[in-house]
Motif scaffolding. Structure first.
Motif, PDB file in Angstrom:
ATOM      1  N   HIS A 339       0.867  -1.175   0.000  1.00 35.13           N
ATOM      2  CA  HIS A 339       0.000   0.000   0.000  1.00 35.13           C
ATOM      3  C   HIS A 339       0.908   1.230   0.000  1.00 35.13           C
ATOM      4  O   HIS A 339       1.717   1.402   0.908  1.00 35.13           O
ATOM      5  N   SER A 352       3.597   0.403   2.897  1.00 32.89           N
ATOM      6  CA  SER A 352       3.123  -0.542   3.907  1.00 32.89           C
ATOM      7  C   SER A 352       3.071  -1.932   3.287  1.00 32.89           C
ATOM      8  O   SER A 352       2.468  -2.125   2.232  1.00 32.89           O
ATOM      9  N   TRP A 354       1.850  -5.595   3.705  1.00 30.28           N
ATOM     10  CA  TRP A 354       0.869  -6.408   4.428  1.00 30.28           C
ATOM     11  C   TRP A 354       1.110  -7.885   4.169  1.00 30.28           C
ATOM     12  O   TRP A 354       1.324  -8.299   3.023  1.00 30.28           O
ATOM     13  N   TRP A 384      -3.601 -10.546   9.925  1.00 36.40           N
ATOM     14  CA  TRP A 384      -2.909  -9.568   9.082  1.00 36.40           C
ATOM     15  C   TRP A 384      -1.840  -8.849   9.898  1.00 36.40           C
ATOM     16  O   TRP A 384      -2.129  -8.292  10.950  1.00 36.40           O
ATOM     17  N   HIS A 386       1.864  -6.220   9.433  1.00 36.20           N
ATOM     18  CA  HIS A 386       2.497  -5.340   8.439  1.00 36.20           C
ATOM     19  C   HIS A 386       3.767  -4.703   8.977  1.00 36.20           C
ATOM     20  O   HIS A 386       3.988  -4.626  10.185  1.00 36.20           O
ATOM     21  N   PRO A 542      -6.806  -5.080   5.905  1.00 40.65           N
ATOM     22  CA  PRO A 542      -5.945  -3.896   5.992  1.00 40.65           C
ATOM     23  C   PRO A 542      -6.677  -2.563   5.873  1.00 40.65           C
ATOM     24  O   PRO A 542      -6.360  -1.608   6.566  1.00 40.65           O
ATOM     25  N   LYS A 545      -7.948  -0.797   9.003  1.00 42.85           N
ATOM     26  CA  LYS A 545      -7.008  -0.398  10.054  1.00 42.85           C
ATOM     27  C   LYS A 545      -6.826   1.126  10.037  1.00 42.85           C
ATOM     28  O   LYS A 545      -6.865   1.760   8.978  1.00 42.85           O
ATOM     29  N   TRP A 548      -4.368   2.833   7.610  1.00 36.91           N
ATOM     30  CA  TRP A 548      -4.567   2.820   6.153  1.00 36.91           C
ATOM     31  C   TRP A 548      -4.550   4.253   5.616  1.00 36.91           C
ATOM     32  O   TRP A 548      -3.897   4.547   4.622  1.00 36.91           O
TER      33      TRP A 548
END
Length: 553
Positions: A339, A352, A354, A384, A386, A542, A545, A548
């Motif tokens: 991301h 990011s 993940w 999940w 990260h 994700p 969160k 994000w």
């Protein structure tokens, strides 16, 4: 350097002969290999950034030492304060740089150029916000900390440090027009002793659309006092032209992608989302639990959008053999999901990373000298995790890495990372046994206190995930090459069911085997276990969160 006085007062004592010949800060950090020459395109890694309003900034990481203290702060090794040097032609200093002595010299401050005629102005005076004369510490003479007094309509964004009581020249530094600044707050701790604390400053409001810009300067704060009224910068332009394009993102990730080591005893490994779906993961709907639905490879038949309202959830295959096989993941198929986010007023890029695990294993506790399995506590389906790379849009250099740990995590500066053997810039992280929290070093981290807590065990096992070998960019918060989000990213419900087990029974089964004093310590600890450790509810994906769209926390 320093104004060392000949006196018996220990606060003015020349300590150079009593100190180690070299502190970590005496040597500059260098990445194991040179950075690549990034593919040309747009405004990424060109050295300067136009923040709008006639304000252009450049990142400077060359310094001249001004003053040091040799105790207090991280590891009680003190801190060193620096004046920026080798300022680009036409640019001005905004404030000095400081860092703890317990690590190699690694940092930067912004300098600024006025593209109009009224963006920058020198201060009208300086205020002495503090000095170290009365502090009984090992130091190079006395350090004096000066805050610029800005003209009306302007703000100071940094302090100056000197080794004499004489005020700095007014033309040493520039203040910024107020409409080009934002509120800031303390970031990482640099140094502190005897009620004095020095910290970096960061914008108070942070996120993918936030305009606040990190300057790299610091604040002096005494106990029970409000911090000096320093500001951060503001990107009033924020057109994201400084962000990397698709090919530059690929170059960045190939340069800095981490290798994640699993504990030698780890049995629950990650997989790709596609492998999970193709190997029997099922979609359940409330009220129709007897009719679960197989999931398409890309998640195209998952409900899209909405909210986490408990209507849907995912689960492992129904048959026992399939369930046990899928729980263990598939390292060969594993793909990490990237991301791409503009941060700190688009002066940095966050990548990011993940990682999906089909199953999170049970936790273990340490009660003084006794190690105990905690039954099913900690188990949940669909996990999940990260890690985030924070990369300078001025230079393309990795600045910091965020490692997720349960419901939070930690930032680690690049100079404190472990790098892979072989002279490349890929760093190493360690996933904890069963829980998959990320740590920068192998060993035990106890989540608790007084020798009682949840064990987070990490180690360099033979199983390792080289994230650069299999990855997919799943989202970018700007026009970063036409990224189309896969359908599973927009699935906002749970990635696992609520696991039904009797928590009291699990705790009591552990209590029964402990002697009196240890039993009392364990019962006290159980009351403080964070909800996320119990892990009985399936996690969301994700995109739900907070990080994000926001900053890591």
């Amino acid at each position: 350097m320093g104004n060392c006085l000949s006196t018996s007062d220990p606060s003015h004592e020349d300590v150079s002969k009593k100190l180690p010949k070299a502190l970590p800060v005496d040597a500059a950090f260098k990445f194991p290999s040179p950075l690549p020459n990034f593919t040309r395109g747009d405004g990424f890694a060109k050295g300067t950034i136009d923040l709008g309003g006639g304000l252009e900034v450049s990142q400077v990481s060359t310094f001249n030492k001004v003053w040091s203290t040799y105790e207090g702060g991280p590891d009680n090794l003190g801190a060193t304060f620096f004046e920026p040097s080798s300022i680009p032609a036409g640019f001005s200093i905004l404030g000095y740089y400081a860092q703890p002595n317990n690590r190699k010299l690694f940092g930067w401050v912004l300098t600024a150029r006025d593209l109009s005629s009224n963006t920058l102005k020198p201060p009208v005076d300086y205020t002495l916000v503090g000095n170290t004369e009365s502090l009984k510490i090992k130091q190079d003479g006395t350090g004096y900390f000066w805050q610029p007094v800005p003209p009306d309509g302007y703000q100071a964004v940094g302090l100056i440090v000197t080794n004499s009581s004489q005020k700095p020249p007014l033309d040493k530094l520039r203040c910024i027009r107020s409409d080009l600044t934002e509120q800031c707050e303390a970031d990482t701790w640099i140094w502190g002793t005897n009620g004095v604390n020095i910290s970096n400053l960061k914008p108070t409001t942070r996120g993918t659309q936030a305009t606040g810009v990190y300057v790299g300067t610091f604040t002096w704060q005494t106990q029970n006092s409000s911090p000096p009224s320093l500001s951060c910068l503001k990107n009033t332009k924020l057109d994201f032209s400084t962000m990397p394009n698709g090919s530059q993102i690929e170059e960045l990730f190939q340069t800095f992608s981490p290798c994640i080591y699993f504990h030698p005893d780890e049995e629950y490994l990650p997989s790709s989302v596609t492998w999970y779906f193709n190997n029997g993961a099922l979609l359940y709907k409330k009220g129709e639990e007897s009719k679960p639905i197989p999931i398409e490879s890309n998640g195209s038949n998952l409900p899209q959008g909405g909210s986490n309202d408990g209507s849907y959830w995912l689960d492992l295959p129904i048959d026992k053999n399939g369930k046990e096989r899928v729980k263990k993941g598939d390292l060969q198929s594993t793909k990490v999901y990237l991301h791409i986010k503009p941060m700190l007023g688009a002066t940095f890029t966050d990548i990011s990373i993940w990682i999906f695990y089909p199953f999170n294993g049970p936790a273990k506790a340490k009660v003084k000298f006794v190690n105990l399995p905690l039954g099913r506590i900690g188990e949940h389906i669909g996990d999940w995790e990260h890690t985030t790379l924070r990369i300078s849009n001025f230079t393309g250099e990795l600045w910091r890495v965020f490692l997720s740990q349960h419901s939070g995590g930690i930032w680690i500066d690049a100079c404190d990372l472990e790098f892979q053997d072989g002279g490349n810039n890929k760093f190493v992280a360690y996933a904890s046994l069963h829980g998959h929290a990320m740590y920068p070093k192998p060993g035990l981290v106890l989540q608790g206190d007084d020798g009682v807590g949840i064990r987070n065990d990490t180690g360099k096992g033979k199983k390792v995930l080289d994230t650069g070998l299999g990855y997919e960019v799943i989202a970018a918060e700007y026009d970063g090459g036409g990224v189309v989000e896969p359908p599973w990213v927009k699935y906002f419900r749970k990635w696992g069911p609520k696991i039904d087990y009797n928590l009291d029974d699990e705790v009591k089964s552990v209590e029964r085997i402990l002697p009196g004093l240890l039993k009392k310590a364990f019962v006290k600890f159980v009351k403080k276990i964070p909800d996320e450790v119990y892990g009985e509810d399936g996690p969301t994906g994700p995109k739900l969160k907070s990080n994000w769209a926001g900053d890591e926390s």
